[in-house]
Design an enzyme around this catalytic site. Structure first.
Site, PDB file in Angstrom:
ATOM      1  N   ASP A 273       0.874  -1.169   0.000  1.00  0.00           N
ATOM      2  CA  ASP A 273       0.000   0.000   0.000  1.00  0.00           C
ATOM      3  C   ASP A 273       0.917   1.226   0.000  1.00  0.00           C
ATOM      4  OD1 ASP A 273      -2.142   1.730   0.013  1.00  0.00           O
ATOM      5  OD2 ASP A 273      -3.231   0.712   1.612  1.00  0.00           O
TER       6      ASP A 273
HETATM    7  C1  NOJ Z   1      -3.977   3.976   0.193  1.00  0.00           C
HETATM    8  C2  NOJ Z   1      -5.178   3.088   0.355  1.00  0.00           C
HETATM    9  O1  NOJ Z   1      -5.082   2.369   1.563  1.00  0.00           O
HETATM   10  C3  NOJ Z   1      -5.359   2.091  -0.781  1.00  0.00           C
HETATM   11  O2  NOJ Z   1      -6.581   1.445  -0.617  1.00  0.00           O
HETATM   12  C4  NOJ Z   1      -5.264   2.788  -2.108  1.00  0.00           C
HETATM   13  O3  NOJ Z   1      -5.457   1.862  -3.148  1.00  0.00           O
HETATM   14  C5  NOJ Z   1      -3.913   3.451  -2.219  1.00  0.00           C
HETATM   15  N1  NOJ Z   1      -3.764   4.435  -1.156  1.00  0.00           N
HETATM   16  C6  NOJ Z   1      -3.717   4.114  -3.575  1.00  0.00           C
HETATM   17  O4  NOJ Z   1      -4.537   5.205  -3.699  1.00  0.00           O
END
Ligand code: NOJ
Length: 729
Positions: A273
């Protein structure tokens, strides 16, 4: 599967792997590591990291994927640099959070889960995929398949709620909708099951907090939706920010390599993530970036989202012999495999066709599909005195800033959705009624605050009309990432406003908007009709009007329990029994609170119709089955009311004695039935011993012989038929 996809036929899969072998042999170690690096375009969906020049990085072969690149033109320019200006011309993979739609938005995932309708959910994911793909996106960071058991957690809105079986069915439907069976097709994108794993268990519902759960809760509750997504062929999986047993998910060899890649034979790739490899340092399990990179690659996490950890460290780690280059090769192979599957090597520009984009994005068919799923996602929570449907009124007051908002109905994680495309509740009502006067009063602002003028104006309007439709709940930014709440009641002074409107004597219909279950004891006690509408997306207002005026029968069912107060949270229907169950205990010695009941206000599976159903004739195919033998379950359902209606038949089981305590109820099957007045239908289900499996005391996922109760009904707290059977070894 089309040729060049995941064919069962090894003959067809070899060319891919051969090409990957060839490419891997040509790429330098540095170029290979570049394939594992994902950089950000423009929109920030996390805290700022290192600032680099994206185009230079692509030109230098240091980028395998870009997220949040803005607009088709930019995407095409970046792709041209990757393909035409780097030595090996490996195309980029463009990722984006297409969570409940790209431009035409469906309900937020929690809302859509209330439809209990995998076909509608698949169709809505397919709309999202078609629009994203026509706009140059190859890969969505969805579906989120976390199980949410704590309503304080703002990301409950991204999930399918509290039940692993429902979440698994909808995870599979969304993967199917996003990926179809041919990733090179014009209406498909690569999907990503996230956030692996158990993110929904953040302590106290506080975003990004630690998770501390048992392996059996992990296996029984949180992993099944991920496994369902993998079985459906999901192309990628995203690490959770959180820890499992003290180890950040992306550094967990057990989660990623052992369970996902080995046990489930997942052949796609795992992405971190946002900057989550660097966060190993803040978790205190890595001393520096080098440690973090080593932990992540060893664990089997393949791509680094925006962290620069792999590009900064992996080459050195291989060159000084700390890690084996084979680990890097395996990660790169997985990334390249996805690019082949998408057809990017064949034509890296196939996703950049502006004509196709114009025809596809926000077209009428898409609007119809999302309106359909939006209507199906509405839950009629309460309907005293048959206030709804509104079929005999001359005047309607519409109250609340949320009712006049085409912004809030889009919800969070709205992709490229725009308020100007959306239908507010007020627009939907005005567009539907012919013969009634519609009057709007704001009543309160979006945050629920009420001024004396707003209050007076609203009271006056409601006094002069036959019925009041009052939109209350949360503005959209109160749920989503980094949006946990410690209190989950109606924000601001909305309850006071409702009390004043209720006192006018005009019947009040509360139209709820919210991204999580709310605690609404006063509302539930006093307001005659409550319609849960979540954030229903682009067609929200029309869909709500369809149900308010009876042009569509409400058929949604709650995918998450609504508590009486926040003090009951986390609350979920599939809890384990305790040694002192409430019903068996002498007063004072059962599991309970002194001040509130144990039961939720509205249970999992709850939802009313404009008609009533009767259940009868339960018949099990056998009273005893052996392992791997199916059990058939037959019953009849009859619509005993005067109007057509849709019932969701829910099948629960209870394993009476297990090597570990088993939940008091577990959903195992469900079926939606539309029945004409007076129509009776036979329904048959089949379950197998695999459906009875759980993480046993022997630490295997297996069914154990013994007695099982079967409970069938309208909701988890409204069981109409019961029987039992025995499973023999
Ligand atoms: C953080 C989030 O937790 C995740 O779900 C998301 O896909 C990413 N950022 C990218 O935006």
């Amino acid at each position: 599967m089309a040729a060049n996809q995941d064919s069962e036929d090894p003959e067809e899969e070899i060319p891919f792997e051969n090409e990957i072998d060839g490419l891997l042999a040509r790429l330098t170690l540095k170029e290979k590591v570049g394939q594992l690096n994902q950089l950000n375009g423009s929109e920030q969906t996390g805290p700022a990291v290192e600032d680099v020049d994206l185009e230079d990085e692509i030109r230098n072969g240091k980028v395998g994927s870009v997220l949040n690149a803005d607009g088709l033109e930019n995407r095409e320019r970046y792709q041209r640099i990757a393909v035409e200006e780097t030595e090996h011309g490996v195309p980029l993979l463009f990722g984006y959070d297409v969570i409940h739609g790209f431009r035409t938005l469906s309900p937020i995932p929690l809302g859509e889960a209330a439809s209990w309708d995998p076909d509608a959910v698949r169709a809505s994911a397919n709309v999202a995929a078609a629009e994203a793909s026509a706009s140059g996106i190859h890969w969505t960071f969805g579906p989120p398949v976390d199980v949410a058991r704590d309503a304080r957690w703002g990301r409950s809105m991204e999930t399918s709620g509290e039940d692993p079986y429902l979440a698994g069915e909808l995870a599979a439907a969304r993967v199917r909708g996003f990926q179809g069976d041919d990733l090179t097709a014009a209406d498909t994108v690569l999907a990503c099951a996230k956030h692996y794993a158990a993110y929904g268990e953040v302590k106290a519902g506080r975003e990004y907090n630690t998770v501390d759960i048992s392996e059996s809760t992990l296996r029984d509750i949180h992993l099944p939706p991920f496994e369902a997504a993998v079985t459906e062929g999901v192309g990628t999986v995203m690490n959770a920010f959180t820890v499992f047993e003290g180890i950040p998910a992306g550094a967990s060899k057990r989660l990623v390599r052992d369970v996902l890649k080995d046990e489930w034979a997942f052949d796609g790739f795992v992405v971190s993530d946002w900057n989550s490899f660097r966060e190993f340092i803040y978790h205190g399990v890595a001393g520096d970036e080098r440690d973090a990179a080593e932990l992540a690659i060893e664990a089997g996490s393949d791509m680094d989202m925006v962290g620069h950890i792999y590009t900064n460290e992996l080459v050195n780690l291989v060159e000084d012999g700390t890690i084996d280059e084979a680990l890097v090769d395996d990660a790169v192979r997985r990334v390249l495999r996805s690019k082949y599957r998408l057809g990017l090597f064949e034509d890296p520009y196939r996703y950049f066709d502006d004509e196709r984009r114009k025809e596809t994005v926000l077209n009428e068919t898409h609007r119809e599909i999302v309106r359909d799923v939006a209507r199906k996602s509405i839950v009629l929570m309460k309907n005293e005195r048959d206030v709804l449907p509104l079929d005999d009124v001359d005047s309607i007051a519409v109250v609340g800033a949320l009712a006049d908002s085409a912004d809030d109905v889009l919800g969070d994680w709205r992709g490229c959705g725009r308020p100007e495309d959306a239908v507010s509740v007020l627009d939907g009502i005005e567009g539907t009624v012919d013969n009634a006067e519609v009057r709007y009063a704001q009543g309160c602002d979006r945050s629920g605050m009420v001024s004396a003028t707003l209050r007076e104006e609203a009271i006056e309007t409601v006094e002069e009309t036959d019925v009041a439709v009052v939109a209350v709940g949360e503005s959209y930014e109160l749920s989503g990432e980094a949006s946990s709440r410690s209190d989950i009641d109606l924000p601001g002074e909305q309850q006071e406003l409702l009390e004043a409107l209720q006192a006018t004597g005009t019947p009040v219909v509360a139209v709820l908007m919210n991204g999580r279950p709310l605690a609404l004891p006063w509302l539930s006690e006093n307001v005659p009709a409550i319609l849960e509408t979540w954030f229903l997306g682009t067609e929200a207002g029309d869909a709500i009007a369809d149900v308010l005026f009876g042009n569509h029968q409400p058929s949604g069912r709650l995918p998450m329990s609504f508590p009486q107060t926040v003090g009951q949270v986390p609350i979920h229907y599939n809890h384990l029994p305790t040694g002192r169950p409430q019903h068996r205990a002498e007063a004072g010695w059962g599991t309970s609170y002194l001040d509130i009941p144990n039961d939720p206000l509205y249970a999992f599976g709850h939802g009313l119709s404009y008609t009533t159903f009767e259940y009868a004739d339960l018949e099990l195919g056998a009273s005893t089955i052996k392992m791997n033998e199916p059990l058939s379950i037959g019953l009849t359902v009859e619509n005993i009311g005067d109007v057509v209606g849709t019932e969701v038949v829910q099948v629960y089981i209870h394993d009476l004695v297990g090597s570990r305590a088993r939940p008091v109820k577990e959903l195992k099957r469900f079926r939606k039935l539309e029945l004409e007045p007076g129509e009776r239908r036979e329904v048959t289900f089949e379950i197998e011993s695999d459906d009875l499996a759980f993480w046993t005391a022997d630490e295997v996922f297996a069914a154990e012989p013994g007695e099982f109760d079967v409970m069938i009904g309208h909701a988890s707290d409204d069981i109409r038929l019961t029987d039992s059977f025995e499973l023999r070894a």
